[in-house]
Design an enzyme around this catalytic site. Structure first.
Site, PDB file in Angstrom:
ATOM      1  N   GLU A 463       0.829  -1.207   0.000  1.00  0.00           N
ATOM      2  CA  GLU A 463       0.000   0.000   0.000  1.00  0.00           C
ATOM      3  C   GLU A 463       0.866   1.260   0.000  1.00  0.00           C
ATOM      4  OE1 GLU A 463      -2.913  -0.423  -0.844  1.00  0.00           O
ATOM      5  OE2 GLU A 463      -3.075  -2.557  -0.374  1.00  0.00           O
ATOM      6  N   HIS A 466       1.737   2.119  -3.566  1.00  0.00           N
ATOM      7  CA  HIS A 466       0.685   2.894  -4.247  1.00  0.00           C
ATOM      8  C   HIS A 466       0.750   4.348  -3.796  1.00  0.00           C
ATOM      9  CE1 HIS A 466      -1.442  -0.290  -6.277  1.00  0.00           C
ATOM     10  NE2 HIS A 466      -1.768  -0.932  -5.177  1.00  0.00           N
TER      11      HIS A 466
END
Ligand SMILES: [Zn+2]
Length: 677
Positions: A463, A466
């Site tokens: 994550e 991203h």
């Protein structure tokens, strides 16, 4: 004053209440519509500013406010907020889907495209214009009134059918349960699965142990339960979800396939796969299929060898007359073989991964790679006391900031994800991106810190990858910035980060025993590395078979010739299964990736493997030059993390890697390159 009406920093998450949602969204929808109307009505020459920039600006406040509402609904919901969200969500979706059907706006865009100024555009702005024109065409801008009408009908019908498909899967999954009352029925299960089954029974006010088709319960049974007859019963129940009674998806799948096919034809594409993939890296269904078949050929022999080895293992345990493995046996014997081969228990790693150490080590890793620093900032308003806020800086300059929210709560949805709240633009003085990363990780216990599994550590890195894609972006057009890239490219920045969770050098930064402060001992590190690739060909074959079924259904499948799509899919899947599938196997009726939303992963399931090939190949450059090599890190930053969709992804990739991606790095990482012996 309604806190959703204007963009404020820091974002006043603590002030937004359910009562603000509907009035704010109605006002912002009207404001966005008025801005679009005034673009259409503008007089004089069409320019970038009064057309393209104005279109981008028209929806900025609406995007922002809806992002905040969607986020709060996902992390801190309550009945009034959910009701307000559900009331505005369809109106906002409808607003966006009407934009490309606005005939006056389409004329304005074409008028701008015909100007000398537009013809002289280069770089990012040229790409933005080209992609906008393509987007309008692909969403029906050029159709006549009847065509637009039919397209709108198809979209409504697809939305209804796919929603019902998902509901049926959810309801039929929840409808099945078995309560065990005799402790002997639990033989083989680990304590964690037994405790969870006990808690599940208790929550339903029942005695004993409750097992269901929810993933944690189902997977524990298939992996550990000694009783093969029970495993078989659960397997058959799982593979026939949404296949009968009140939750039957049999009639929905053919309709969805037919509507997607019709939509593709209305928009002049050969099939749905070509329509869905035209702006992705693969470009066409044929290329995606070729990619999967190529990997398939390189996996087959390893797959067969793994399955023979597992049968031999079973016969060593139970004698030469032990029968061939059934689908409900493979996971069970594989777990036993894995233990016998590697003697590795994931739980041994937990004490080395206290959350704060992992986060601190991850920030050090990106400082080494990309030259940016990450620092916590306190006293920023948020939606929960556990949430932290950080700034990413380079030599003092603020590039982006983000919230991190890692622990589960009843008001928060499951899984892990990254989201963007604001995208900075170079034209705005305070150029500053804002995003969020969320997860549902193991929480701390009274006197101990949160101690994570290795898989959870990978999730945090994923994550954060991203997030870096969003926060390091240097793209001048908002719509092409950050993670707004092709679906089969978007997982490269995230998945590549997971590689640093497997390297000794970086593990020494992120892993420290919570009491002794020791790094992971060599022997444990070795076991973890060796166990990583156990039955990797089976894992790969499963993903490939799902990708192939997906493309076959959206490219080749013809009802008159191929009959029932469930039997058709079963025939394909069976070719790649480690054991024969039972005749009632109807997995495709619960395949929500394909049929749970109007597009979803339809014709796009291959993307998982595609992104893996990219991340393994990209990381192999770090392996060649050093896993902390700053120059390689800066190349990745310059050509991937900063560039969003400002250039074709294959070009960006080639700039970074110096060549096109190759399959060999993934095969090497999975241990599938060695000669079979
Ligand atoms: Zn991801």
């Amino acid at each position: 004053m309604n806190p959703l009406l204007t963009i404020q920093l820091p974002i006043p998450f603590d002030e937004v209440k359910a009562g603000h949602v509907e009035p704010a969204m109605h006002a912002l929808l009207a404001q966005a519509q008025a801005a679009i109307d005034s673009i259409c009505a503008a007089e004089g020459e069409r320019t970038w500013a009064n057309t393209m920039q104005a279109m981008d600006d028209a929806t900025q406040s609406l995007d922002y406010a809806m992002g905040v509402v969607r986020h709060l609904e996902a992390v801190a919901t309550y009945p009034e907020l959910r009701a307000a969200h559900n009331a505005v969500e369809p109106k906002v979706s409808e607003f966006y889907s009407r934009i490309p059907l606005n005939a006056e706006l389409w004329s304005a865009l074409r008028a701008f495209a015909a100007t000398d100024a537009a013809k002289a555009l280069t770089g990012t702005r040229l790409r933005a214009l080209t992609k906008t024109l393509d987007y309008f065409r692909r969403h029906g801008a050029e159709l006549d009134a009847a065509g637009k009408q039919r397209l709108a009908e198809i979209d409504v019908e697809l939305a209804q059918l796919t929603t019902r498909f998902s509901e049926h899967v959810l309801d039929s999954t929840n409808a099945y349960e078995e309560i065990f009352t005799d402790p002997n029925q639990l033989a083989g299960l680990p304590p964690s699965a037994i405790d969870a089954a006990r808690a599940s029974a208790k929550a339903k006010s029942k005695e004993g142990w409750r097992f269901t088709l929810q993933a944690p319960s189902y997977l524990a049974l298939m992996t550990y339960l000694d009783d093969a007859a029970v495993r078989e019963r659960f397997y058959r129940a799982y593979q026939t979800r949404a296949a009968s009674g009140g939750y039957d998806n049999h009639h929905i799948v053919p309709k969805v396939l037919a509507l997607r096919q019709e939509k593709a034809r209305v928009l002049s594409f050969a099939d749905f796969a070509d329509m869905a993939l035209v702006d992705r890296m693969a470009r066409s269904g044929a290329r995606a299929m070729q990619f999967l078949e190529d990997l398939l050929r390189r996996t087959e022999a390893h797959f067969a060898a793994e399955n023979e080895q597992l049968l031999a293992f079973r016969r060593k345990l139970e004698g030469q007359s032990a029968p061939p493995l059934q689908p409900w046996d493979a996971g069970y014997y594989a777990e036993k073989e894995r233990k016998a081969l590697y003697d590795f228990d994931e739980e041994e790693l937990r004490p080395y991964f206290p959350l704060e150490q992992v986060i601190g080590g991850m920030f050090q890793t990106v400082t080494l790679l990309y030259g940016v620093t990450v620092q916590e900032v306190i006293a920023i308003p948020s939606w929960h006391a556990d949430v932290k806020y950080y700034e990413i800086r380079e030599e003092g300059r603020l590039l982006g900031s983000f919230y991190a929210d890692w622990y589960p709560r009843e008001s928060k949805r499951g899984g892990a994800w990254m989201d963007a709240f604001l995208t900075g633009e170079p034209a705005v003085a305070a150029w500053h991106h804002i995003g969020v990363i969320c997860g549902n990780l193991t929480p701390p216990l009274e006197d101990k810190p949160a101690m994570l599994t290795h898989r959870e550590v990978e999730t945090i890195f994923h994550e954060f990858g991203h997030l870096l894609h969003h926060c390091l972006s240097q793209v001048e057009v908002r719509g092409l910035s950050g993670t707004n890239v092709a679906w089969d490219f978007v997982e490269l920045p995230s998945q590549i980060m997971e590689n640093w969770c497997w390297q000794r050098e970086s593990l020494d930064l992120i892993a420290r025993h919570w009491q002794t402060r020791e790094t992971i001992p060599d022997a444990l590190f070795e076991k973890m590395r060796r166990a990583r690739n156990y039955r990797s060909a089976n894992g790969q074959m499963r993903q490939l078979s799902l990708g192939i079924v997906d493309l076959m259904l959206h490219r080749q499948y013809t009802p008159a010739r191929d009959g029932d799509p469930v039997a058709y899919s079963r025939r394909i899947l069976e070719q790649f299964s480690p054991a024969p599938l039972p005749p009632e196997h109807a997995m495709v009726l619960a395949f929500t990736h394909l049929f749970g939303s109007p597009v979803g992963y339809g014709a796009g399931y291959y993307s998982y493997k595609w992104a893996e090939v990219l991340d393994a190949d990209a990381f192999s450059l770090f392996q060649e030059n050093g896993v902390f090599d700053r120059e390689t890190g800066l190349r990745f930053r310059r050509y991937v993390l900063e560039r969003g969709d400002s250039e074709e992804p294959e070009l960006l990739y080639r700039e970074f890697r110096g060549r096109d991606p190759q399959l060999s790095a993934l095969l090497a990482r999975q241990g599938l390159l060695e000669r079979l012996g």
